[in-house]
Scaffold this motif. Sequence first.
Motif, PDB file in Angstrom:
ATOM      1  N   ARG A 157       9.162  -7.906   0.728  1.00 52.61           N
ATOM      2  CA  ARG A 157       7.581  -7.379   0.092  1.00 52.61           C
ATOM      3  C   ARG A 157       6.838  -7.202   1.202  1.00 52.61           C
ATOM      4  O   ARG A 157       5.582  -7.013   1.353  1.00 52.61           O
ATOM      5  CB  ARG A 157       7.656  -7.561  -0.688  1.00 52.61           C
ATOM      6  CG  ARG A 157       7.956  -7.201  -2.246  1.00 52.61           C
ATOM      7  CD  ARG A 157       7.748  -7.376  -3.559  1.00 52.61           C
ATOM      8  NE  ARG A 157       8.655  -7.395  -4.323  1.00 52.61           N
ATOM      9  CZ  ARG A 157       9.385  -7.734  -5.484  1.00 52.61           C
ATOM     10  NH1 ARG A 157       8.690  -9.294  -5.633  1.00 52.61           N
ATOM     11  NH2 ARG A 157      10.247  -7.280  -6.295  1.00 52.61           N
ATOM     12  N   LEU A 158       7.416  -8.713   2.067  1.00 51.67           N
ATOM     13  CA  LEU A 158       6.272  -8.664   3.775  1.00 51.67           C
ATOM     14  C   LEU A 158       6.140  -7.850   4.551  1.00 51.67           C
ATOM     15  O   LEU A 158       5.261  -7.104   5.285  1.00 51.67           O
ATOM     16  CB  LEU A 158       6.735  -9.587   4.344  1.00 51.67           C
ATOM     17  CG  LEU A 158       6.051 -11.571   4.130  1.00 51.67           C
ATOM     18  CD1 LEU A 158       6.624 -12.589   4.567  1.00 51.67           C
ATOM     19  CD2 LEU A 158       4.651 -11.776   3.576  1.00 51.67           C
ATOM     20  N   ASN A 159       7.257  -6.612   4.240  1.00 52.32           N
ATOM     21  CA  ASN A 159       7.453  -5.251   5.363  1.00 52.32           C
ATOM     22  C   ASN A 159       6.040  -4.193   4.436  1.00 52.32           C
ATOM     23  O   ASN A 159       5.369  -3.467   5.651  1.00 52.32           O
ATOM     24  CB  ASN A 159       8.435  -4.392   4.642  1.00 52.32           C
ATOM     25  CG  ASN A 159       9.456  -4.640   4.818  1.00 52.32           C
ATOM     26  OD1 ASN A 159       9.365  -5.110   6.360  1.00 52.32           O
ATOM     27  ND2 ASN A 159      11.234  -5.303   5.100  1.00 52.32           N
ATOM     28  N   LEU A 160       5.866  -4.800   3.243  1.00 53.17           N
ATOM     29  CA  LEU A 160       4.841  -3.922   2.868  1.00 53.17           C
ATOM     30  C   LEU A 160       2.924  -3.966   3.451  1.00 53.17           C
ATOM     31  O   LEU A 160       2.312  -2.768   3.708  1.00 53.17           O
ATOM     32  CB  LEU A 160       3.976  -3.038   0.980  1.00 53.17           C
ATOM     33  CG  LEU A 160       5.446  -3.185   0.664  1.00 53.17           C
ATOM     34  CD1 LEU A 160       4.801  -3.969  -0.683  1.00 53.17           C
ATOM     35  CD2 LEU A 160       4.938  -1.714  -0.019  1.00 53.17           C
ATOM     36  N   LEU A 161       2.834  -5.125   4.248  1.00 46.69           N
ATOM     37  CA  LEU A 161       2.187  -5.859   4.874  1.00 46.69           C
ATOM     38  C   LEU A 161       1.910  -5.119   6.016  1.00 46.69           C
ATOM     39  O   LEU A 161       1.085  -4.702   6.229  1.00 46.69           O
ATOM     40  CB  LEU A 161       1.835  -7.545   4.355  1.00 46.69           C
ATOM     41  CG  LEU A 161       0.749  -8.160   5.796  1.00 46.69           C
ATOM     42  CD1 LEU A 161      -0.444  -7.519   5.253  1.00 46.69           C
ATOM     43  CD2 LEU A 161       1.128  -9.263   5.806  1.00 46.69           C
ATOM     44  N   TYR A 197       4.782   2.946  -5.267  1.00 47.30           N
ATOM     45  CA  TYR A 197       4.879   1.270  -4.583  1.00 47.30           C
ATOM     46  C   TYR A 197       4.657   0.794  -6.229  1.00 47.30           C
ATOM     47  O   TYR A 197       5.659   0.134  -6.718  1.00 47.30           O
ATOM     48  CB  TYR A 197       4.931   1.437  -4.059  1.00 47.30           C
ATOM     49  CG  TYR A 197       5.395  -0.350  -3.992  1.00 47.30           C
ATOM     50  CD1 TYR A 197       6.576  -0.510  -3.675  1.00 47.30           C
ATOM     51  CD2 TYR A 197       4.421  -1.971  -3.994  1.00 47.30           C
ATOM     52  CE1 TYR A 197       7.484  -1.988  -3.678  1.00 47.30           C
ATOM     53  CE2 TYR A 197       4.566  -2.644  -3.918  1.00 47.30           C
ATOM     54  CZ  TYR A 197       6.150  -3.242  -4.071  1.00 47.30           C
ATOM     55  OH  TYR A 197       6.806  -4.217  -3.780  1.00 47.30           O
ATOM     56  N   LEU A 198       3.668   1.877  -6.168  1.00 49.63           N
ATOM     57  CA  LEU A 198       2.128   0.469  -7.783  1.00 49.63           C
ATOM     58  C   LEU A 198       3.167   0.903  -8.652  1.00 49.63           C
ATOM     59  O   LEU A 198       3.251  -0.147  -9.564  1.00 49.63           O
ATOM     60  CB  LEU A 198       1.232   0.869  -7.201  1.00 49.63           C
ATOM     61  CG  LEU A 198       0.402  -0.077  -5.526  1.00 49.63           C
ATOM     62  CD1 LEU A 198      -1.292   0.365  -5.645  1.00 49.63           C
ATOM     63  CD2 LEU A 198       0.704  -1.748  -6.332  1.00 49.63           C
ATOM     64  N   ARG A 199       2.849   2.420  -8.921  1.00 51.61           N
ATOM     65  CA  ARG A 199       3.653   2.658  -9.437  1.00 51.61           C
ATOM     66  C   ARG A 199       4.834   2.212 -10.589  1.00 51.61           C
ATOM     67  O   ARG A 199       4.864   1.545 -11.420  1.00 51.61           O
ATOM     68  CB  ARG A 199       4.015   3.895 -10.194  1.00 51.61           C
ATOM     69  CG  ARG A 199       3.497   5.275 -11.568  1.00 51.61           C
ATOM     70  CD  ARG A 199       3.352   6.124 -11.654  1.00 51.61           C
ATOM     71  NE  ARG A 199       4.479   6.556 -10.687  1.00 51.61           N
ATOM     72  CZ  ARG A 199       4.988   8.447 -11.503  1.00 51.61           C
ATOM     73  NH1 ARG A 199       3.938   9.041 -12.059  1.00 51.61           N
ATOM     74  NH2 ARG A 199       5.652   8.559 -10.634  1.00 51.61           N
TER      75      ARG A 199
END
Length: 427
Positions: A157-161, A197-199
């Motif tokens: 999930r660090l890919n999101l950052l 993504y958030l949804r």
Amino acid sequence: MSKNHHLRTLLAWLVAVFVLPLPFLYTFVQGLPAGMEGQKLAIANGIIAYVWMLLAIYIGTKPKWLDRLIGLPVAYMIHGILSMVAIFLAMLHKSASPSYGLIALTGNIAFNIFLALLLYSLIFMAGWLTSRVPFLATIKKKLETTFKHEVSLALHRLNLLATFLIFVHIQLIDYIRSNVPFMLVVYLATFFVFFSYLRSKLGKTAQGVQAQLVSNRQLADNIHEFRIQLPAKHDLTLRAGDFVFISFPDIKGLEEPHPFSLVNNPKNSCDIVLAIRGDGDFTRQLQELEAPAQLMVNGGYGLYQTIIDEQAPKEILAISGGIGITPILSIVEANPNIKTTVFHGASTKEALLYEEKFLEWSKRPNFVAHRLVGRFEEEEVLASLPKELNSVTVLISGPAAMARYWMACLEAYGVPKGQIFYEEFGW
Ligand SMILES: Cc1cc2nc3c(=O)[nH]c(=O)nc-3n(C[C@H](O)[C@H](O)[C@H](O)COP(=O)(O)OP(=O)(O)OC[C@H]3O[C@@H](n4cnc5c(N)ncnc54)[C@H](O)[C@@H]3O)c2cc1C
């Protein structure tokens, strides 16, 4: 891979590689200041890398429409390969396009995160790769006791950052920020992907529907059957041969959704049945769980029944190994009018699951099953094929090495590639 599935996969690749970057590149080139011509290629590399990173995040939300089109295993392969190429492009971008201050800082941090996660993911997150490269599979097996799938997911999930840092990096470049059409495309795409993504994580139906585990019984050594009652009204679209994600948000260690195939035909019942082998933390903890228990079910995903509907074959040949029999059981139950031959090999007699179902189906005039401990001989499987090879659809389910062996064998014998379909138990 099935005929239409093959075409759809090709189309998906073309869209991902060529179509999606187009609006970004077009608006970028149109608004490029005259003095920056020499940087065009380097910046274009960075832009394509950003588009593919956004696409990778979007695929990570497991869109159901995409699954029904090309299947999640193929979608995840696109996700993995394009992310790898994106990092290579980002490297070219970085080396040919010097930057300073905050622009350099955001770009460099993002690049280092992407690179570190790529190396990690090649071993722990790329089932499509580890199932083909035994060396990587061995390393994964050795290290998996420490780096569990849940840890890998959290790190991934660090890919999101890193992608967000690139979004900031883009805003910091004056001549890019003043290119309004380009920025509009960037904003639209970035917001769409982050919103999706958030949804997929927080939306009302993000984890699927609430259901009840009504029984947990042992079928064989290390394999349990779980019967799950779905609510009378729900909006899951379940088809035979599908897999669902299940999670137990209130039970520590079982919160993360995991995929399992349906054993029964969901059209015939309000319950779904899963047969699960204890392969790791989640699946072993599941064996200890007492019914009743609340859980979330999300799905359905998968293409087995879609392939059958598209090809309308006169015959089905199903080849499965070990726990890979699960979706085949569901398909056999749901398609009694199609002549079907099943080959199921397992490592122990006990693991040849559901003898009673096979006995029942053997009363059908159009059903034959071959079940054994060990492996089937090529001659035996090939002899079961009809003369008209165009009339058969072959479904394969089980370990990747087994599947590749049979795909090569059947193709060499003359079964058209488009009529062989395999859905991997991993991606
Ligand atoms: C489409 C599909 C259908 C499946 N159907 C069945 C089935 O009917 N019966 C059955 O016993 N198993 C099935 N599996 C395999 C099952 O999902 C994994 O064995 C299980 O998730 C392992 O989780 P664990 O925590 O117990 O083991 P871990 O030790 O965490 O993982 C073992 C391996 O399973 C994979 N895995 C773990 N978690 C996930 C996840 N959330 N998503 C994808 N892969 C994961 C990883 O590659 C890992 O190497 C299926 C998998 C897929 C992809």
